[in-house]
Design a protein around this motif. Structure first.
Motif, short mmCIF file in Angstrom:
data_model
loop_
_atom_site.label_atom_id
_atom_site.label_comp_id
_atom_site.label_asym_id
_atom_site.label_seq_id
_atom_site.Cartn_x
_atom_site.Cartn_y
_atom_site.Cartn_z
N GLY A 67 -0.27 -11.85 -24.47
CA GLY A 67 -0.37 -11.32 -23.12
C GLY A 67 -0.71 -12.43 -22.15
O GLY A 67 -1.69 -13.15 -22.34
N CYS A 68 0.15 -12.62 -21.14
CA CYS A 68 -0.16 -13.61 -20.09
C CYS A 68 0.35 -13.08 -18.76
O CYS A 68 1.42 -12.48 -18.69
N ASN A 69 -0.44 -13.32 -17.72
CA ASN A 69 -0.07 -12.88 -16.37
C ASN A 69 0.69 -13.95 -15.60
O ASN A 69 1.08 -13.74 -14.47
N TRP A 70 0.88 -15.14 -16.20
CA TRP A 70 1.64 -16.21 -15.55
C TRP A 70 2.96 -16.43 -16.29
O TRP A 70 3.13 -15.96 -17.42
N ARG A 71 3.85 -17.15 -15.65
CA ARG A 71 5.15 -17.45 -16.26
C ARG A 71 5.48 -18.92 -16.00
O ARG A 71 6.40 -19.24 -15.26
N CYS A 72 4.71 -19.80 -16.61
CA CYS A 72 4.87 -21.24 -16.35
C CYS A 72 6.23 -21.73 -16.85
O CYS A 72 6.64 -21.40 -17.96
N GLN A 73 6.85 -22.54 -16.01
CA GLN A 73 8.18 -23.06 -16.39
C GLN A 73 8.12 -23.87 -17.67
O GLN A 73 9.10 -23.99 -18.38
N TYR A 74 6.98 -24.49 -17.92
CA TYR A 74 6.89 -25.36 -19.10
C TYR A 74 6.16 -24.70 -20.28
O TYR A 74 5.76 -25.37 -21.22
N CYS A 75 5.97 -23.39 -20.22
CA CYS A 75 5.19 -22.71 -21.26
C CYS A 75 5.76 -23.02 -22.65
O CYS A 75 6.97 -22.92 -22.88
N HIS A 76 4.87 -23.36 -23.58
CA HIS A 76 5.30 -23.68 -24.94
C HIS A 76 5.36 -22.45 -25.84
O HIS A 76 5.90 -22.50 -26.94
N ASP A 79 6.49 -16.43 -26.37
CA ASP A 79 6.33 -15.20 -27.18
C ASP A 79 4.92 -14.61 -27.01
O ASP A 79 4.69 -13.48 -27.44
N THR A 80 4.02 -15.38 -26.36
CA THR A 80 2.68 -14.82 -26.11
C THR A 80 2.61 -14.13 -24.74
O THR A 80 1.53 -13.67 -24.35
N TRP A 81 3.70 -14.08 -24.01
CA TRP A 81 3.64 -13.45 -22.68
C TRP A 81 3.37 -11.95 -22.78
O TRP A 81 2.63 -11.39 -21.99
N ASN A 82 4.03 -11.29 -23.73
CA ASN A 82 3.88 -9.83 -23.85
C ASN A 82 2.85 -9.48 -24.91
O ASN A 82 2.95 -9.94 -26.05
N SER A 115 -7.49 -19.03 -27.11
CA SER A 115 -6.44 -19.51 -26.22
C SER A 115 -5.36 -18.45 -26.15
O SER A 115 -5.54 -17.32 -26.61
N GLY A 116 -4.22 -18.78 -25.60
CA GLY A 116 -3.19 -17.75 -25.53
C GLY A 116 -1.82 -18.34 -25.26
O GLY A 116 -1.59 -19.53 -25.54
N GLY A 117 -0.99 -17.54 -24.57
CA GLY A 117 -1.28 -16.38 -23.74
C GLY A 117 -2.44 -16.65 -22.78
O GLY A 117 -2.89 -17.77 -22.63
N GLU A 118 -2.90 -15.61 -22.13
CA GLU A 118 -4.08 -15.71 -21.30
C GLU A 118 -5.15 -14.80 -21.89
O GLU A 118 -5.05 -13.57 -21.79
N THR A 144 -8.26 -21.11 -20.64
CA THR A 144 -7.79 -20.08 -19.69
C THR A 144 -7.12 -20.69 -18.47
O THR A 144 -7.43 -21.82 -18.09
N ASN A 145 -6.23 -19.88 -17.85
CA ASN A 145 -5.70 -20.32 -16.55
C ASN A 145 -6.65 -19.91 -15.42
O ASN A 145 -6.41 -20.25 -14.26
N GLY A 146 -7.70 -19.18 -15.75
CA GLY A 146 -8.78 -18.91 -14.81
C GLY A 146 -8.53 -17.81 -13.79
O GLY A 146 -9.45 -17.41 -13.07
N LEU A 167 -5.49 -26.49 -15.10
CA LEU A 167 -5.06 -26.65 -13.70
C LEU A 167 -3.63 -27.15 -13.74
O LEU A 167 -3.35 -28.20 -14.34
N LYS A 168 -2.73 -26.42 -13.11
CA LYS A 168 -1.29 -26.67 -13.32
C LYS A 168 -0.70 -27.60 -12.26
O LYS A 168 0.08 -28.47 -12.56
N THR A 169 -1.03 -27.32 -11.01
CA THR A 169 -0.60 -28.18 -9.91
C THR A 169 -1.41 -27.76 -8.69
O THR A 169 -1.92 -26.64 -8.64
S1 SF4 Z 1 0.56 -18.97 -21.77
FE1 SF4 Z 1 -0.28 -20.61 -20.51
S2 SF4 Z 1 1.43 -21.99 -20.15
FE2 SF4 Z 1 2.28 -20.01 -20.89
S3 SF4 Z 1 2.74 -18.87 -19.01
FE3 SF4 Z 1 0.69 -18.31 -19.63
S4 SF4 Z 1 -0.66 -19.70 -18.47
FE4 SF4 Z 1 1.38 -20.54 -18.44
#
Ligand code: SF4
Length: 281
Positions: A67-76, A79-82, A115-118, A144-146, A167-169
């Protein structure tokens, strides 16, 4: 997609977070999932990995949440987004898993990192697992992305020995483009951790052509240095180990041609943080 009719049960432990894991809780009714998230008695986890040396001090067990509330372009790990991709793991099972490693973690000056995901998408579970870890004398770190930091009370912050804040940018517009979200809540959380004197490490992913703007890095460095609670900065070089996940999940990936940064460029970024008075590696 994994065929759950024929595949063997997935183990909680993974060799690395780069294992693609999907649909592990797709049979959990949505109402049960919501209740679990609210009370924190079940976590939805991508996996546990052991032996990590880059996710906090010493040698660590890492619990990767789904589960993550962000969608970083460089996310590794897209599969942890949902959250539905995570395995439903009762708190008691996660605690037992951790108990197996408690002596080794102490000897190796390590601990548990979530860690995650978020992780704060599942803040109740995170707090309960950290509390169980602390009761076993295990050091705790939250990566965390905080953005959801206000889901933790001041008292709950005490169960977290170290926050690894990503901190991403710095530039807000660039941040929205990079992650899909605003960075102001992350900065508010950082200031709150500083006011509460909670130890923090900053993590910064260096992506050539995307996050290697000198002014942007200098602005982050200035902000981090002004907080007074940042013990170190880890500059993490972008890599392509997660690229295959984007392909397999059918999510458009914009960094196909991006190369990892050269070591001297990582050192250059570290120097920007050092110039601001921080320890950077
Ligand atoms: S898991 Fe981390 S890197 Fe991936 S979208 Fe979420 S905050 Fe961004």
């Amino acid at each position: 997609m994994r065929d759950t009719r024929t595949a063997p049960p997935m183990s909680l432990e993974a060799k690395s977070p780069y294992e693609l894991r999907v649909d592990l809780s797709k049979d959990v009714p949505e109402t049960d999932m919501r209740a679990a998230v609210q009370n924190g008695d079940i976590g939805f986890l991508h996996s546990f990995t052991t032996g990590a040396t880059v996710d906090g001090p010493g040698v660590r067990v890492v619990a990767w949440t789904a589960g993550c509330n962000w969608r970083c372009q460089y996310c590794h790990n897209p599969d942890t987004w949902n959250m539905t991709n995570g395995m439903p793991v009762p708190l008691a099972r996660a605690t037992e898993e951790l108990r197996k490693y408690r002596h080794g973690l102490k000897i190796m000056n390590g601990g548990l990192t979530i860690s995650g995901g978020e992780p704060l998408m599942q803040a109740r579970f995170v707090v309960k697992l950290f509390t169980a870890a602390k009761a076993m004398g295990i050091h705790t770190a939250l990566d965390t992305n905080g953005y959801l930091g206000d889901r933790l009370s001041d008292a709950e912050l005490q169960a977290i020995d170290l926050v690894l804040l990503d901190l991403k940018t710095w530039n807000p517009e660039k941040h929205r483009k990079l992650t899909g979200m605003d960075n102001a809540p992350t900065h508010d959380f950082a200031r709150r951790l500083a006011a509460k004197k909670r130890p923090m490490w900053v993590r910064y992913v260096l992506v050539p052509g995307l996050t290697d703007d000198v002014k942007d890095i200098a602005d982050i460095a200035r902000f981090a240095a002004s907080l007074g609670n940042v013990e170190r900065v880890d500059v993490l070089p972008f890599h392509q180990m997660g690229q295959y996940k984007w392909k397999q999940l059918g999510i458009p990936y914009t960094l196909e041609k991006t190369e990892p940064p050269e070591p001297e460029n990582v050192e250059w970024a570290c120097e920007i943080f050092r110039t601001a008075g921080l320890q950077a590696y």
